[in-house]
Design an enzyme around this catalytic site. Structure first.
Site, PDB file in Angstrom:
ATOM      1  N   LYS A 190      -8.907   4.603   5.689  1.00  0.00           N
ATOM      2  CA  LYS A 190      -9.691   3.443   5.216  1.00  0.00           C
ATOM      3  C   LYS A 190      -8.698   2.349   4.838  1.00  0.00           C
ATOM      4  O   LYS A 190      -8.094   2.370   3.774  1.00  0.00           O
ATOM      5  CB  LYS A 190     -10.525   3.856   3.990  1.00  0.00           C
ATOM      6  CG  LYS A 190     -11.859   3.160   3.865  1.00  0.00           C
ATOM      7  CD  LYS A 190     -11.838   1.710   3.486  1.00  0.00           C
ATOM      8  CE  LYS A 190     -11.493   1.361   2.063  1.00  0.00           C
ATOM      9  NZ  LYS A 190     -11.137  -0.088   1.948  1.00  0.00           N
ATOM     10  N   GLU A 265      -0.313   7.206  -5.270  1.00  0.00           N
ATOM     11  CA  GLU A 265       0.838   6.300  -5.330  1.00  0.00           C
ATOM     12  C   GLU A 265       0.305   4.984  -5.886  1.00  0.00           C
ATOM     13  O   GLU A 265      -0.366   4.234  -5.179  1.00  0.00           O
ATOM     14  CB  GLU A 265       1.441   6.157  -3.928  1.00  0.00           C
ATOM     15  CG  GLU A 265       2.919   5.828  -3.969  1.00  0.00           C
ATOM     16  CD  GLU A 265       3.173   4.350  -4.017  1.00  0.00           C
ATOM     17  OE1 GLU A 265       3.259   3.807  -5.145  1.00  0.00           O
ATOM     18  OE2 GLU A 265       3.275   3.727  -2.959  1.00  0.00           O
ATOM     19  N   CYS A 299       4.649  -2.188  -4.891  1.00  0.00           N
ATOM     20  CA  CYS A 299       4.327  -1.355  -6.054  1.00  0.00           C
ATOM     21  C   CYS A 299       5.530  -1.116  -6.945  1.00  0.00           C
ATOM     22  O   CYS A 299       5.402  -1.029  -8.153  1.00  0.00           O
ATOM     23  CB  CYS A 299       3.721  -0.036  -5.598  1.00  0.00           C
ATOM     24  SG  CYS A 299       4.680   0.774  -4.319  1.00  0.00           S
ATOM     25  N   GLU A 400       0.944  -5.023 -14.483  1.00  0.00           N
ATOM     26  CA  GLU A 400       1.392  -5.255 -13.110  1.00  0.00           C
ATOM     27  C   GLU A 400       0.776  -6.563 -12.611  1.00  0.00           C
ATOM     28  O   GLU A 400      -0.447  -6.711 -12.597  1.00  0.00           O
ATOM     29  CB  GLU A 400       0.947  -4.093 -12.207  1.00  0.00           C
ATOM     30  CG  GLU A 400       1.358  -4.303 -10.760  1.00  0.00           C
ATOM     31  CD  GLU A 400       1.049  -3.110  -9.861  1.00  0.00           C
ATOM     32  OE1 GLU A 400      -0.119  -2.707  -9.774  1.00  0.00           O
ATOM     33  OE2 GLU A 400       2.002  -2.593  -9.232  1.00  0.00           O
TER      34      GLU A 400
HETATM   35  P1  NAI Z   1      -7.277  -1.492  -5.024  1.00  0.00           P
HETATM   36  O1  NAI Z   1      -6.410  -0.438  -5.578  1.00  0.00           O
HETATM   37  O2  NAI Z   1      -8.621  -1.668  -5.631  1.00  0.00           O
HETATM   38  O3  NAI Z   1      -7.449  -1.276  -3.449  1.00  0.00           O
HETATM   39  C1  NAI Z   1      -6.686  -0.351  -2.692  1.00  0.00           C
HETATM   40  C2  NAI Z   1      -7.603   0.389  -1.740  1.00  0.00           C
HETATM   41  O4  NAI Z   1      -8.566   1.130  -2.478  1.00  0.00           O
HETATM   42  C3  NAI Z   1      -8.390  -0.506  -0.799  1.00  0.00           C
HETATM   43  O5  NAI Z   1      -8.491   0.115   0.466  1.00  0.00           O
HETATM   44  C4  NAI Z   1      -9.746  -0.552  -1.461  1.00  0.00           C
HETATM   45  O6  NAI Z   1     -10.800  -0.839  -0.566  1.00  0.00           O
HETATM   46  C5  NAI Z   1      -9.869   0.850  -2.014  1.00  0.00           C
HETATM   47  N1  NAI Z   1     -10.804   0.999  -3.121  1.00  0.00           N
HETATM   48  C6  NAI Z   1     -11.175   0.090  -4.043  1.00  0.00           C
HETATM   49  N2  NAI Z   1     -12.078   0.612  -4.897  1.00  0.00           N
HETATM   50  C7  NAI Z   1     -12.282   1.894  -4.517  1.00  0.00           C
HETATM   51  C8  NAI Z   1     -13.095   2.952  -5.007  1.00  0.00           C
HETATM   52  N3  NAI Z   1     -13.873   2.802  -6.067  1.00  0.00           N
HETATM   53  N4  NAI Z   1     -13.043   4.141  -4.377  1.00  0.00           N
HETATM   54  C9  NAI Z   1     -12.244   4.330  -3.305  1.00  0.00           C
HETATM   55  N5  NAI Z   1     -11.469   3.358  -2.789  1.00  0.00           N
HETATM   56  C10 NAI Z   1     -11.481   2.150  -3.387  1.00  0.00           C
HETATM   57  O7  NAI Z   1      -6.440  -2.856  -5.115  1.00  0.00           O
HETATM   58  P2  NAI Z   1      -6.971  -4.371  -5.021  1.00  0.00           P
HETATM   59  O8  NAI Z   1      -8.310  -4.494  -5.656  1.00  0.00           O
HETATM   60  O9  NAI Z   1      -6.804  -4.826  -3.628  1.00  0.00           O
HETATM   61  O10 NAI Z   1      -5.872  -5.125  -5.909  1.00  0.00           O
HETATM   62  C11 NAI Z   1      -6.023  -5.240  -7.307  1.00  0.00           C
HETATM   63  C12 NAI Z   1      -4.682  -5.112  -8.015  1.00  0.00           C
HETATM   64  O11 NAI Z   1      -4.206  -3.800  -7.823  1.00  0.00           O
HETATM   65  C13 NAI Z   1      -3.553  -5.979  -7.501  1.00  0.00           C
HETATM   66  O12 NAI Z   1      -3.526  -7.204  -8.117  1.00  0.00           O
HETATM   67  C14 NAI Z   1      -2.336  -5.181  -7.882  1.00  0.00           C
HETATM   68  O13 NAI Z   1      -1.993  -5.436  -9.225  1.00  0.00           O
HETATM   69  C15 NAI Z   1      -2.812  -3.765  -7.770  1.00  0.00           C
HETATM   70  N6  NAI Z   1      -2.395  -3.149  -6.503  1.00  0.00           N
HETATM   71  C16 NAI Z   1      -1.333  -2.312  -6.540  1.00  0.00           C
HETATM   72  C17 NAI Z   1      -0.900  -1.720  -5.380  1.00  0.00           C
HETATM   73  C18 NAI Z   1       0.275  -0.814  -5.419  1.00  0.00           C
HETATM   74  O14 NAI Z   1       0.729  -0.352  -4.360  1.00  0.00           O
HETATM   75  N7  NAI Z   1       0.803  -0.514  -6.589  1.00  0.00           N
HETATM   76  C19 NAI Z   1      -1.502  -1.971  -4.076  1.00  0.00           C
HETATM   77  C20 NAI Z   1      -2.652  -2.854  -4.149  1.00  0.00           C
HETATM   78  C21 NAI Z   1      -3.043  -3.413  -5.326  1.00  0.00           C
END
Ligand code: NAI
Ligand code: MG
Length: 497
Positions: A190, A265, A299, A400
């Site tokens: 996904k 992660e 990250c 973050e």
């Molecule tokens: P997110 O963690 O919500 O999204 C990552 C993935 O999870 C996407 O594919 C999303 O569709 C999926 N996802 C979202 N809600 C879900 C749920 N309830 N169940 C299963 N899958 C779900 O990150 P988002 O909203 O894009 O970004 C928000 C903040 O998160 C960013 O500003 C950043 O601070 C942090 N972030 C950190 C990352 C890292 O690698 N440490 C990567 C992406 C975001």
């Protein structure tokens, strides 16, 4: 001003047609018929629409992955799986121009990052291909009376959901696809809704490489629908997740229904520590790029910069000057070092942190507000920002940000900085800049984080494990530990009497 160069050919995959879901080896529309559009964050222009998977599409993908797991794929020998992975790696290498362009257009990863990303991506496939031949167990002498032989088998965990973020789509997908193929698991990938296109081309290359139908499925869609359906699905055996800590926590909760295996992660707020005895000519660009690379959307970004007090002013000023020299612009321009943030939402989030920093009394030595000169106004650009005058209770030094923002904090000595470096809920990356080997070793053993980089930052290799402690998650990617995340250990007892 950023001057666009002639770009040569655009990815053939971007043909203006709506993209489909890959389920059971076939390209299909979402059951609902719904689609969504992603934007090029350098320009705000729309790209090809993607199918919006809902729970009913997830059910079909999981069923296909289960059939494939129990069907022909389970009879592939390790050598046959290895061959498939190596063929896939060769196809990815052949089509890398297109894959890299898709990530550049979809999430704004500068095309200039290719020399770092390409060997890493290909290396992970080839490293996992090698691992496919060594999924060995142990024979274990036991003390049970009689002649009973005991040994272990390592077996694939089963149907895996790979849920990935947008900050490096092809790379993120690779961390799921390669170990799944090496171990004989099957996958529902996904991608993040902000950047799905390279994952779809990757799905097509899997088919061309001879991956049987249903082994790799790709469902594009949103987190709270498609993602949540996968995390809660009773026939998914494992979730391998990369993304925010907040969403990670939701996935842990959703996984409880059938006790899924998990790899998490997650986020970070990694300390990067510069001692006065460091080689400052290396530490200045090192500290800047530790936090600014990929516009801070990494990250393990070194976003908390601890600088020894005697050099604090000089060093932070030098980082600021270096930051101002970094070309910010359209990610397709080969001279661009820093591109845009992925989306308007992310831009708002990062700008909110810049405002919060200023409101709480921090002083931006570079950047500090959205960039809106000329063409930059159409995209989501934030110039690299280093804040001085930062205290550790400020939001910008605790949360973050996931944007090009450094919080620079002075420290006095090793014991002092060790306590502060560890004073965070996260534990992903960390950096130490010093010419004193004693300081380096002492900190390396006492910092609570999954990676410690000394006189370098963000170095990564397919053979070296990567993953977090504390609220940065658990489980490893890369290295021989990666494969173990996708295997179950079974104990076998044979009475030979
Ligand atoms: P997110 O963690 O919500 O999204 C990552 C993935 O999870 C996407 O594919 C999303 O569709 C999926 N996802 C979202 N809600 C879900 C749920 N309830 N169940 C299963 N899958 C779900 O990150 P988002 O909203 O894009 O970004 C928000 C903040 O998160 C960013 O500003 C950043 O601070 C942090 N972030 C950190 C990352 C890292 O690698 N440490 C990567 C992406 C975001
Ligand atoms: Mg989210």
């Amino acid at each position: 001003m950023n001057q666009m160069r002639p770009l040569g050919s655009m990815p053939a995959f971007l043909d203006g047609r709506p993209k489909k879901l890959l389920i059971d080896g076939k390209w299909v529309e979402a059951r609902s018929g719904k689609t969504f559009v992603t934007l090029n964050p350098s320009t705000g222009e729309p790209l090809d629409p993607c199918a919006e998977a809902g729970p009913e599409d997830v059910d079909l993908a999981v069923a296909a992955a289960r059939r494939a797991f129990e069907g022909p794929w389970s009879r592939f020998t390790p050598a046959e799986r290895q061959k498939v992975i190596l063929r896939l790696a060769d196809l990815i290498a052949e089509r890398y121009d297109e894959l890299a362009l898709l990530d550049t257009l979809d999430m704004g990863q500068p095309i200039s990052m290719r020399p770092f990303m390409e060997p890493l991506v290909l290396g992970i496939y080839r490293f996992c291909a090698a691992q496919a031949l060594s999924l060995d167990g142990e024979t274990i002498p036991n003390s049970v009376p009689g002649n009973i032989l005991s040994y272990t088998l390592r077996e694939p965990v089963g149907v895996v959901a790979g849920i990935i973020p947008w900050n490096g789509p092809l790379f993120g997908a690779t961390w799921k696809v390669a170990p799944v193929l090496a171990t004989g698991c099957t996958l529902i990938l996904k991608p993040a809704e902000q950047a799905s296109l390279s994952c779809l081309l990757l799905g097509q290359l899997c088919l061309e490489a001879g991956v049987p139908p249903g082994v790799i499925n790709v469902v594009t869609g949103f987190g709270d629908t498609a993602g949540a359906a996968l995390a809660a699905h009773m026939d998914v055996d494992k979730v391998s997740f990369t993304g925010s800590t907040e969403t990670g926590r939701k996935i842990v909760q959703a996984s409880a229904g059938n006790m899924k295996r998990l790899t998490m992660e997650l986020g970070g707020k990694s300390p990067n520590i510069v001692f006065a005895d460091a080689d400052l000519d290396a530490a200045v660009p090192g500290a800047a790029m530790a936090a600014f690379a990929n516009s801070g959307q990494v990250c393990s970004a070194g976003s908390r910069l601890f600088v020894q007090r005697s050099i604090y002013e000089e060093f932070t000023q030098r980082v600021a000057d270096f930051a101002k020299s970094l070309p910010l612009g359209n990610s397709l321009d080969p001279s661009t070092v820093l591109g845009p943030l992925v989306s308007e939402e992310q831009l708002k989030r990062v700008v909110g942190y810049l405002e919060s920093g200023r409101d709480q009394g921090a002083l931006p030595l570079s950047g500090g507000a959205r960039a809106i000169d000329g063409d930059l106004a159409n995209g989501y650009f934030v110039p690299p920002t280093i804040f001085a005058n930062v205290t550790e209770d400020m939001k910008i030094s605790r949360e973050e940000i996931f944007g090009p923002v450094i919080s620079a904090i002075p420290f006095d000595n090793l014991d002092d900085v060790l306590v502060r470096a560890n004073d965070t809920v996260f534990g992903l990356g960390s950096g130490v800049w010093t010419t004193d080997v004693r300081k380096a070793h002492k900190l390396a053993s006492r910092i609570r984080a999954g990676s410690v980089w000394v006189n370098c930052y963000q170095a990564m290799d397919p053979a070296v494990p990567f993953g977090g402690f504390k609220m940065s998650g658990y489980g490893k990617e890369n290295g021989k530990h990666h494969i173990q995340e996708f295997l179950n250990v079974k104990a076998v007892w044979i009475n030979t009497d």
